[in-house]
Design a protein around this motif. Structure first.
Motif, mmCIF file in Angstrom:
data_model
loop_
_atom_site.group_PDB
_atom_site.id
_atom_site.type_symbol
_atom_site.label_atom_id
_atom_site.label_comp_id
_atom_site.label_asym_id
_atom_site.label_seq_id
_atom_site.Cartn_x
_atom_site.Cartn_y
_atom_site.Cartn_z
ATOM 1 N N ALA A 183 0.965 -1.118 0.103
ATOM 2 C CA ALA A 183 -0.114 -0.142 0.044
ATOM 3 C C ALA A 183 0.789 1.168 -0.168
ATOM 4 C CB ALA A 183 -0.866 0.092 1.027
ATOM 5 N N CYS A 184 2.092 1.264 0.722
ATOM 6 C CA CYS A 184 2.732 2.266 0.800
ATOM 7 C C CYS A 184 3.787 2.570 -0.532
ATOM 8 C CB CYS A 184 3.897 2.088 1.916
ATOM 9 S SG CYS A 184 2.957 2.418 3.627
ATOM 10 N N THR A 185 3.945 1.517 -1.085
ATOM 11 C CA THR A 185 4.657 1.738 -2.374
ATOM 12 C C THR A 185 3.833 1.858 -3.549
ATOM 13 O OG1 THR A 185 4.856 -0.816 -2.521
ATOM 14 C CG2 THR A 185 6.725 0.428 -1.489
ATOM 15 N N LYS A 198 -6.673 1.829 2.623
ATOM 16 C CA LYS A 198 -6.779 3.151 1.752
ATOM 17 C C LYS A 198 -6.435 4.188 2.256
ATOM 18 C CE LYS A 198 -10.931 1.082 -0.767
ATOM 19 N NZ LYS A 198 -12.186 1.363 -1.095
ATOM 20 N N ALA A 199 -6.510 4.309 3.575
ATOM 21 C CA ALA A 199 -6.040 5.540 4.452
ATOM 22 C C ALA A 199 -4.509 5.349 4.680
ATOM 23 C CB ALA A 199 -6.701 5.398 6.001
ATOM 24 N N LEU A 200 -4.036 4.246 4.632
ATOM 25 C CA LEU A 200 -2.658 4.065 4.701
ATOM 26 C C LEU A 200 -1.952 4.522 3.571
ATOM 27 C CD1 LEU A 200 0.025 3.136 5.790
ATOM 28 C CD2 LEU A 200 -0.490 0.955 5.088
ATOM 29 N N GLN A 201 -2.673 4.161 2.196
ATOM 30 C CA GLN A 201 -2.128 4.733 0.875
ATOM 31 C C GLN A 201 -2.170 6.334 0.514
ATOM 32 O OE1 GLN A 201 -5.053 2.257 -1.351
ATOM 33 N NE2 GLN A 201 -3.197 1.062 -2.099
ATOM 34 N N LEU A 202 -3.135 6.692 1.321
ATOM 35 C CA LEU A 202 -3.081 8.340 1.293
ATOM 36 C C LEU A 202 -2.200 8.868 1.891
ATOM 37 C CD1 LEU A 202 -4.772 10.766 0.088
ATOM 38 C CD2 LEU A 202 -6.152 10.505 2.496
ATOM 39 N N VAL A 203 -1.974 8.419 3.340
ATOM 40 C CA VAL A 203 -0.668 8.975 4.081
ATOM 41 C C VAL A 203 0.558 8.897 3.405
ATOM 42 C CG1 VAL A 203 0.347 8.704 6.221
ATOM 43 C CG2 VAL A 203 -2.090 8.797 6.219
ATOM 44 N N LEU A 217 1.579 4.862 12.439
ATOM 45 C CA LEU A 217 0.536 4.551 13.193
ATOM 46 C C LEU A 217 -0.384 4.071 12.360
ATOM 47 C CD1 LEU A 217 0.077 7.971 15.090
ATOM 48 C CD2 LEU A 217 0.623 5.469 16.172
ATOM 49 N N ARG A 218 -0.666 4.179 10.919
ATOM 50 C CA ARG A 218 -1.672 3.787 10.128
ATOM 51 C C ARG A 218 -1.052 2.224 9.606
ATOM 52 N NH1 ARG A 218 -6.299 6.192 9.594
ATOM 53 N NH2 ARG A 218 -6.139 8.521 9.406
ATOM 54 N N THR A 219 0.246 2.143 9.581
ATOM 55 C CA THR A 219 0.735 0.664 9.497
ATOM 56 C C THR A 219 0.520 -0.182 10.736
ATOM 57 O OG1 THR A 219 2.603 1.554 8.153
ATOM 58 C CG2 THR A 219 2.695 -0.936 9.183
ATOM 59 N N ALA A 220 0.419 0.450 12.009
ATOM 60 C CA ALA A 220 -0.011 -0.417 13.093
ATOM 61 C C ALA A 220 -1.374 -0.777 12.926
ATOM 62 C CB ALA A 220 0.494 0.398 14.551
#
Length: 531
Positions: A65-67, A117-122, A131-134
């Motif tokens: 999601a992050c990449t 999806k929130a993690l992707q946006l951050v 925090l989003r990954t946790a």
């Protein structure tokens, strides 16, 4: 607190698939029956981990999601869903329970997709993703509590999944790039706030006769951010919850019978230890034993709450109890267990000015902590000499720091070492145990690089290539000697006849004189006939 409770914690292997979750449910139901039988047995509160491998799967999902690798992200999410749906098909038999479980799983998986999806946006906005990954990593436990609670209900025992975070923690540190992806640092449990929250969530269920099934591993901050207690932190979370509830005992159900005297994969005659003190267990964990997480005992030891280690797949065994020393139960002489920790390096510091100021050990260890190389063992220390052991991968960083900040000291390093720790409270009462440990390695011609001692035992630093041989030698000398088979020499015909005649003569004697005559007859026989 109205109810005396115990905490039952089940790890990822114990809830690894649907069949195993059914086994866990049977153990929980049996504990409930025992608690209601009037035998003063405590009421169980259950803490579970994610299914085996799921936390790793969630962290891969978070990384994708992050990449921005959306295809891999979608594939990982699909596999995660299928794993839990497959388990759901096995854990319950009643149709209405299946429908309820699938509905709860779908709702939780939809919430997971929203957090992804929130993690992707951050990540796209270049913000810190800790925090989003946790929040994403915490879904393994949120899903497993649904499966376990459904399985317990399917056996006719009232149970309720608690998906909310019980443990309240301090805010975690933001990742400055030095921590691996997904690792949360600094989220420490707050005892008072956790106790208040635990009672608020659990007491109403206990009052209604419902067994709480709670999430291990995860927590939240006071302002509502989801945190985790670190990889393999589910055991720790169980004892945090147990301390918050002031429980009678915490039982860690895992895939081994308890704590053994050494690694059974290396030593065939490793023995189960029925009791260990807190100090012994903590030292075993520190030196590489994998049964208990190093932090597990921190919340319960000050309260004298025992921790029992049991086998989910052999629940009839009572396992190992780790607790306070009672009436000398844990004060046996010598070593209780032997363990080995590998991939170590020995750092030796010597002053180049023998008449200068003595070394400042505090400065050295502060420097080591700053570069993430906390000493595993201190082997020797004098005014102008200091030697200590660190993880081999951290050796270069601490050597560079020492050479930069302590120029008057000669720093040397020896790599590819292992620490053999002989652990036992009895080292105080048996002063010969350290000598026996060193002698055991001398007999095998194993080189001892350095050693350190404490009231809990002795640590011997050896070459890593000799670590298994050292482990076997120490276990044989200090704990479980190998008893050789005695070869019985067959008596000659003459010796056999003499022994038979003596036996017949003795059988006619008065019983009161048998003992004297037996001794006399034995003296007339050749020595070989007595073996």
């Amino acid at each position: 607190m109205q109810h005396a409770v115990c905490v039952l914690k089940f790890g990822g292997t114990s809830v690894g698939n649907g069949e195993r979750i059914r086994q866990v449910a049977k153990i929980v139901a049996d504990h409930v029956v025992e608690a209601r039988s009037g035998k003063d047995s405590p009421t169980p509160v259950v803490v579970v981990s994610a299914m085996s491998g799921v936390t790793d799967q969630l962290l891969r999902l978070a990384r994708y999601a992050c990449t921005g690798t959306n295809e891999e992200c979608a594939r990982e999410l699909k596999q995660l869903k299928q794993k839990h749906f497959d388990a759901a098909a096995e854990v319950v038999e009643l149709r209405e329970h299946q429908a309820q479980l699938l509905g709860n799983l779908l709702s939780t998986l939809e919430a997971l997709e929203q957090d992804v999806k929130a993690l992707q946006l951050v990540a796209q906005q270049g913000q810190d993703v800790t925090l989003r990954t946790a929040a994403v990593a915490a879904y393994g436990e949120r899903l497993s509590v649904l499966l376990v609670a459904a399985a317990v209900r399917d056996l006719g025992t009232a149970a309720q999944a608690i998906q909310k975070e019980i443990i309240i923690t301090t805010p975690p540190q933001l990742n400055d790039g030095t921590q691996p992806f997904g690792v949360v640092v600094g989220a420490e449990p707050l005892p008072r706030e956790t106790a208040e929250n635990a009672h608020a969530l659990i007491d109403p269920l206990l009052a209604e006769g419902v067994t709480p099934i709670a999430c291990g591993f995860l927590g939240r901050t006071l302002i509502g951010y989801v945190t985790t207690l670190g990889r393999n932190g589910s055991d720790y979370s169980a004892t945090v919850i147990g301390a918050a509830l002031d429980c009678q005992e915490v039982t860690i159900y895992t895939d081994v019978d308890g704590v053994l005297t050494t690694d059974p994969r290396l030593i065939a005659n490793a023995r189960l230890l029925p009791h260990l003190s807190y100090a012994e267990a903590a030292r075993l964990s520190w030196f590489g034993a994998k049964v208990l997480h190093p932090r597990t005992l921190i919340p319960v030891a000050p309260r004298n709450i025992p921790v029992r280690v049991r086998n989910t797949f052999r629940p009839h065994l009572r396992g190992t109890v780790v607790g306070p020393v009672v009436n000398g139960v844990n004060g046996l002489s010598g070593a209780r267990a032997i363990t080995v920790r590998r991939n170590l390096a020995l750092i030796t510091m010597e002053s180049t000015n023998l008449f200068g100021a003595p070394e400042n050990a505090g400065q050295v260890f502060e420097l080591a902590a700053r570069v993430g190389a906390a000493p595993i063992a201190i082997c020797s220390s004098s005014g102008h000499h200091l030697s200590f052991v660190v993880e081999e991968q951290a050796a270069d960083s601490i050597i560079a720091a020492l050479q930069h900040d302590m120029g008057d000291w000669l720093v040397r390093c020896r790599r590819a070492l292992a620490a053999c720790a002989c652990i036992g409270s009895g080292f105080v009462s048996d002063p010969m145990s350290p000598a026996h440990a060193v002698a055991a390695l001398a007999h095998e011609r194993i080189l001892v690089i350095a050693q350190g001692s404490s009231e809990q035992g002795i640590t011997l630093i050896v070459e890593e290539k000799a670590s298994v041989r050292a482990l076997r030698s120490l276990h044989r000398e200090l704990i479980a000697p190998v008893i050789p088979l005695v070869r019985h020499v067959q008596p000659t015909t003459k010796e056999s006849s003499l022994a038979t005649s003596a036996s017949r003569a003795l059988s006619l004697q008065d019983p009161q004189t048998d003992r004297k005559n037996i001794a006399g007859a034995q003296q007339t026989l050749p020595a070989s006939s007595l073996h």
